[in-house]
Enzyme design. Structure first.
Site, PDB file in Angstrom:
ATOM      1  N   GLU A 121       9.689   1.629  10.418  1.00  0.00           N
ATOM      2  CA  GLU A 121      10.673   2.710  10.475  1.00  0.00           C
ATOM      3  C   GLU A 121       9.943   3.858  10.599  1.00  0.00           C
ATOM      4  O   GLU A 121       8.930   4.101   9.652  1.00  0.00           O
ATOM      5  CB  GLU A 121      11.340   2.489   9.046  1.00  0.00           C
ATOM      6  CG  GLU A 121      12.015   1.122   8.750  1.00  0.00           C
ATOM      7  CD  GLU A 121      13.513   1.111   9.376  1.00  0.00           C
ATOM      8  OE1 GLU A 121      13.817   2.301   9.910  1.00  0.00           O
ATOM      9  OE2 GLU A 121      13.969   0.021   9.558  1.00  0.00           O
TER      10      GLU A 121
ATOM     11  N   GLU B 204       8.682  16.068  15.571  1.00  0.00           N
ATOM     12  CA  GLU B 204       9.000  15.899  14.054  1.00  0.00           C
ATOM     13  C   GLU B 204       8.055  17.083  13.354  1.00  0.00           C
ATOM     14  O   GLU B 204       6.908  17.114  13.441  1.00  0.00           O
ATOM     15  CB  GLU B 204       8.915  14.681  13.520  1.00  0.00           C
ATOM     16  CG  GLU B 204       9.585  14.346  12.088  1.00  0.00           C
ATOM     17  CD  GLU B 204       9.306  13.044  11.678  1.00  0.00           C
ATOM     18  OE1 GLU B 204       8.196  12.590  11.637  1.00  0.00           O
ATOM     19  OE2 GLU B 204      10.145  12.432  10.990  1.00  0.00           O
TER      20      GLU B 204
ATOM     21  N   LYS C 273       0.822  -1.101  -0.044  1.00  0.00           N
ATOM     22  CA  LYS C 273      -0.043  -0.199   0.149  1.00  0.00           C
ATOM     23  C   LYS C 273       0.789   1.136   0.036  1.00  0.00           C
ATOM     24  O   LYS C 273       1.615   1.431   0.967  1.00  0.00           O
ATOM     25  CB  LYS C 273      -0.887   0.206   1.266  1.00  0.00           C
ATOM     26  CG  LYS C 273      -2.056   1.188   1.002  1.00  0.00           C
ATOM     27  CD  LYS C 273      -2.565   1.372   2.570  1.00  0.00           C
ATOM     28  CE  LYS C 273      -2.226   2.933   2.925  1.00  0.00           C
ATOM     29  NZ  LYS C 273      -2.264   3.817   2.013  1.00  0.00           N
TER      30      LYS C 273
ATOM     31  N   CYS D 245      13.246  11.187   6.254  1.00  0.00           N
ATOM     32  CA  CYS D 245      13.237  10.892   7.685  1.00  0.00           C
ATOM     33  C   CYS D 245      14.675  11.115   8.496  1.00  0.00           C
ATOM     34  O   CYS D 245      14.751  11.339   9.679  1.00  0.00           O
ATOM     35  CB  CYS D 245      12.852   9.506   8.083  1.00  0.00           C
ATOM     36  SG  CYS D 245      14.123   8.540   6.999  1.00  0.00           S
TER      37      CYS D 245
HETATM   38  P1  NAD Z   1       1.740   7.820   7.928  1.00  0.00           P
HETATM   39  O1  NAD Z   1       2.225   7.309   9.396  1.00  0.00           O
HETATM   40  O2  NAD Z   1       0.564   8.994   7.971  1.00  0.00           O
HETATM   41  O3  NAD Z   1       1.448   6.974   6.778  1.00  0.00           O
HETATM   42  C1  NAD Z   1       2.393   5.977   6.299  1.00  0.00           C
HETATM   43  C2  NAD Z   1       1.468   5.053   5.753  1.00  0.00           C
HETATM   44  O4  NAD Z   1       0.706   4.306   6.483  1.00  0.00           O
HETATM   45  C3  NAD Z   1       0.539   5.490   4.527  1.00  0.00           C
HETATM   46  O5  NAD Z   1       0.576   4.700   3.520  1.00  0.00           O
HETATM   47  C4  NAD Z   1      -0.786   5.549   5.275  1.00  0.00           C
HETATM   48  O6  NAD Z   1      -1.822   5.272   4.530  1.00  0.00           O
HETATM   49  C5  NAD Z   1      -0.352   4.401   6.183  1.00  0.00           C
HETATM   50  N1  NAD Z   1      -1.307   4.152   7.439  1.00  0.00           N
HETATM   51  C6  NAD Z   1      -1.894   5.091   7.975  1.00  0.00           C
HETATM   52  N2  NAD Z   1      -2.787   4.647   9.097  1.00  0.00           N
HETATM   53  C7  NAD Z   1      -2.592   3.278   9.091  1.00  0.00           C
HETATM   54  C8  NAD Z   1      -2.847   2.391  10.075  1.00  0.00           C
HETATM   55  N3  NAD Z   1      -3.890   2.566  10.987  1.00  0.00           N
HETATM   56  N4  NAD Z   1      -2.793   1.203   9.731  1.00  0.00           N
HETATM   57  C9  NAD Z   1      -1.904   0.862   8.634  1.00  0.00           C
HETATM   58  N5  NAD Z   1      -1.316   1.512   7.813  1.00  0.00           N
HETATM   59  C10 NAD Z   1      -1.487   2.922   7.856  1.00  0.00           C
HETATM   60  O7  NAD Z   1       3.229   8.717   7.551  1.00  0.00           O
HETATM   61  P2  NAD Z   1       3.294   9.627   6.317  1.00  0.00           P
HETATM   62  O8  NAD Z   1       2.782  11.262   6.774  1.00  0.00           O
HETATM   63  O9  NAD Z   1       2.713   9.085   5.094  1.00  0.00           O
HETATM   64  O10 NAD Z   1       4.985   9.747   6.283  1.00  0.00           O
HETATM   65  C11 NAD Z   1       5.768  10.664   6.886  1.00  0.00           C
HETATM   66  C12 NAD Z   1       6.336   9.907   8.256  1.00  0.00           C
HETATM   67  O11 NAD Z   1       7.188   8.678   7.894  1.00  0.00           O
HETATM   68  C13 NAD Z   1       7.247  10.731   9.223  1.00  0.00           C
HETATM   69  O12 NAD Z   1       7.010  10.467  10.239  1.00  0.00           O
HETATM   70  C14 NAD Z   1       8.741  10.220   8.431  1.00  0.00           C
HETATM   71  O13 NAD Z   1       9.794  10.459   9.609  1.00  0.00           O
HETATM   72  C15 NAD Z   1       8.454   8.777   8.483  1.00  0.00           C
HETATM   73  N6  NAD Z   1       9.511   8.069   7.566  1.00  0.00           N
HETATM   74  C16 NAD Z   1      10.204   7.330   8.116  1.00  0.00           C
HETATM   75  C17 NAD Z   1      11.234   6.804   7.569  1.00  0.00           C
HETATM   76  C18 NAD Z   1      12.430   5.800   7.951  1.00  0.00           C
HETATM   77  O14 NAD Z   1      12.825   5.199   7.346  1.00  0.00           O
HETATM   78  N7  NAD Z   1      12.438   5.734   9.235  1.00  0.00           N
HETATM   79  C19 NAD Z   1      11.251   7.008   6.076  1.00  0.00           C
HETATM   80  C20 NAD Z   1      10.576   7.720   5.388  1.00  0.00           C
HETATM   81  C21 NAD Z   1       9.580   8.283   6.239  1.00  0.00           C
END
Ligand code: NAD
Length: 484
Positions: free
Chosen positions: A246, A382, A173, A280
């Site tokens: 992550e 963040e 997804k 990130c």
């Molecule tokens: P998010 O948590 O809002 O969404 C990430 C994904 O999870 C999306 O596909 C979303 O639709 C899905 N999701 C949302 N609710 C869910 C649930 N209840 N169950 C399962 N999936 C669900 O994050 P975002 O806003 O898309 O991305 C930004 C965040 O990602 C930042 O905090 C960033 O630091 C982090 N990030 C971390 C890394 C790493 O490697 N540590 C890399 C990139 C981004």
């Protein structure tokens, strides 16, 4: 408007409920395509296809899987231009960045794990001739791969590639905010005749599609925000599913008085603002030793002001658009809150209105904040945008306390020409990834991941292949030769 489709069982299909939502282009703020609002029924169809396909894919030879992943990587290379333009259109990032980093990394991810699986060895333990143990690594089943919007196809392939190489099938997804390149990726899979049902992609909202994938798959690999990660972990725990997380970061960049000055300014500016600060690993808290604080601050601010916020299509653009209006507003509300708490805006802090069609895009200036305390929420939460704070430090003890005094622990960068000191500090920082005199230098073999609120587990090389497999030991007794 173009309708994005789910990719299930080797075919592009509409969502079962027939519902779609607008997909926006961040550079002009206008909807340009429609994303399926997937449902549990769509996920269920994808999981069933992935389960059926696992019967063949899961027992196929490593060479077979290697062959298909390499074909996919070649096809990504062939479509580099198209995918890079699409990533920039969907995410707002500069096209040159997508061409140079995002899309080449997708092909690299696939090639890396395609070849890695050929070289994976296994262990055996001989019990002094009485018995022999050998340990095998078996694919788990259907891998749920959930990814965020900041590096859309790059992070999706970073999960899919090891999952497939290890013999799992996938239900993935992408973020509903940036679904477009995953859709093009499905088309590429169809074009090259990738085995049906081995990769399935369901689009839609996290709390429906994401949650349903977590519930129904056999192993979960998630990248996203820390709060979402907590939900994913709790849901996966119900069935004791393996779960890799992550998550977010609030990474320190540390500049000692003896650092190579120009190198540290160049890297810390890049680390604060690359991809509009939406990586990130971005360094959003810069700690500078008191002796050079004033000169460093001056140079950093000068460099930040020189960065060009502009049309993502122009090669001279340093910062493109922020991914969504909602995210842009969230960044500004965090800046406003910091100002209320005493922060001084030394650079940026405002929206950028570009001419013509881009005037309604989500552009903002790279922003530097001074006069903040490490305990302020701007340094604790963040922001995930082009916003950085610069703070002075007196000595190593204070520095390490401030670096570690956050809920996150993803990465850190240290700049110093005293290599013993840099390594001493690296050992004390609570972060999964530490760089010395560089930033974002990545080897795909290294363990990648965070501590504390930044996640659970490590990705990369052997760590990913280990995660996507079950380890099984077989012990067989060796009968004694009675004639002796
Ligand atoms: P998010 O948590 O809002 O969404 C990430 C994904 O999870 C999306 O596909 C979303 O639709 C899905 N999701 C949302 N609710 C869910 C649930 N209840 N169950 C399962 N999936 C669900 O994050 P975002 O806003 O898309 O991305 C930004 C965040 O990602 C930042 O905090 C960033 O630091 C982090 N990030 C971390 C890394 C790493 O490697 N540590 C890399 C990139 C981004």
């Amino acid at each position: 408007m173009e309708k994005i489709c789910n990719y299930i069982g080797g075919k592009l299909v509409n969502p079962v409920d027939g519902k779609y939502m607008d997909n926006y282009c961040p550079s002009n703020g206008k909807p340009y395509s429609l994303v399926p609002v997937g449902s549990e029924d769509d996920v269920s169809a994808a999981i069933n296809c992935a389960k059926r396909s696992f019967e063949n894919w899961g027992s196929s030879t490593r060479e077979y899987r290697y062959g298909w992943l390499m074909k996919l990587a070649d096809a990504i290379d062939k479509n580099l231009e198209k995918l890079a333009l699409a990533e920039s259109l969907d995410n707002g990032k500069p096209e040159w960045l997508a061409k140079k980093i995002d899309i080449p990394r997708c092909a690299a991810n696939l090639r890396f794990f395609a070849t890695a699986i050929l070289h994976l060895d296994s262990k055996s333990h001989n019990m002094d001739g009485e018995a022999m143990n050998y340990t095998i690594k078996q694919p788990i089943g259907v891998a749920g791969c959930i990814s965020p919007w900041n590096l859309p196809l790059y992070l999706l392939t970073w999960k899919i590639a090891p999952a497939l190489a290890a013999g799992n099938t996938v239900v993935a997804k992408p973020s509903e905010i940036t679904p477009y390149t995953a859709y093009l990726f499905s088309e590429i899979c169809i074009d090259i005749g990738f085995p049906e049902g081995v990769i399935n992609i369901v689009h839609g909202q996290g709390d429906i599609v994401g949650a349903s994938i977590v519930k129904n798959c056999d192993v979960v690999s998630f990248t996203g925000g820390t709060d979402t990660g907590r939900l994913v972990a709790a849901n996966a725990a119900h069935d004791f599913k393996k779960c890799s997380l992550e998550l977010g970061g609030k990474n320190p960049t540390i500049v000692f008085g003896d650092a190579d000055f120009d190198l540290s300014v160049k890297n810390s500016v890049k680390s604060a603002f690359l991809n509009q600060g939406q990586i990130c690993l971005c360094g959003s808290r810069v700690f500078v030793e008191e002796s050079i604080y004033d000169s460093f601050k001056k140079s950093f601010i000068k460099e930040a002001k020189m960065l060009k916020v502009g049309c993502p299509k122009e090669v001279s653009t340093n910062l493109g658009a922020i991914v969504s209006e909602k995210h842009l507003n969230s960044i500004f509300s965090k800046i406003e809150n910091a100002i209320k708490n005493g922060a001084i805006v030394a650079a940026g802090g405002k929206k950028v209105v570009l001419p013509g069609d881009l005037s309604s895009g989500y552009f903002m200036e790279p922003t530097v904040l001074l006069n903040t305390k490490n305990t302020d929420s701007i340094n604790q939460e963040e922001v995930f945008g082009p916003v950085v704070t610069i703070m002075p430090f007196k000595n190593e003890k204070d520095l390490i306390k401030m670096c570690n005094d956050v809920k996150y622990g993803l990465s850190a960068s240290i700049f110093s020409q005293n290599i013993s000191k840099a390594n001493r500090v690296a050992a004390k920082i609570n972060a999964g990834v530490v760089w010395i005199n560089t930033w974002l230098l990545r080897d795909l073999r290294i363990p990648f991941g965070g501590m504390k609120g930044s996640g659970l587990g490590r990705e990369g090389g052997y760590y990913s292949l280990d995660f996507f497999t079950e380890t099984k030991n077989v012990c067989f007794k060796i009968e004694k030769d009675d004639n002796k």
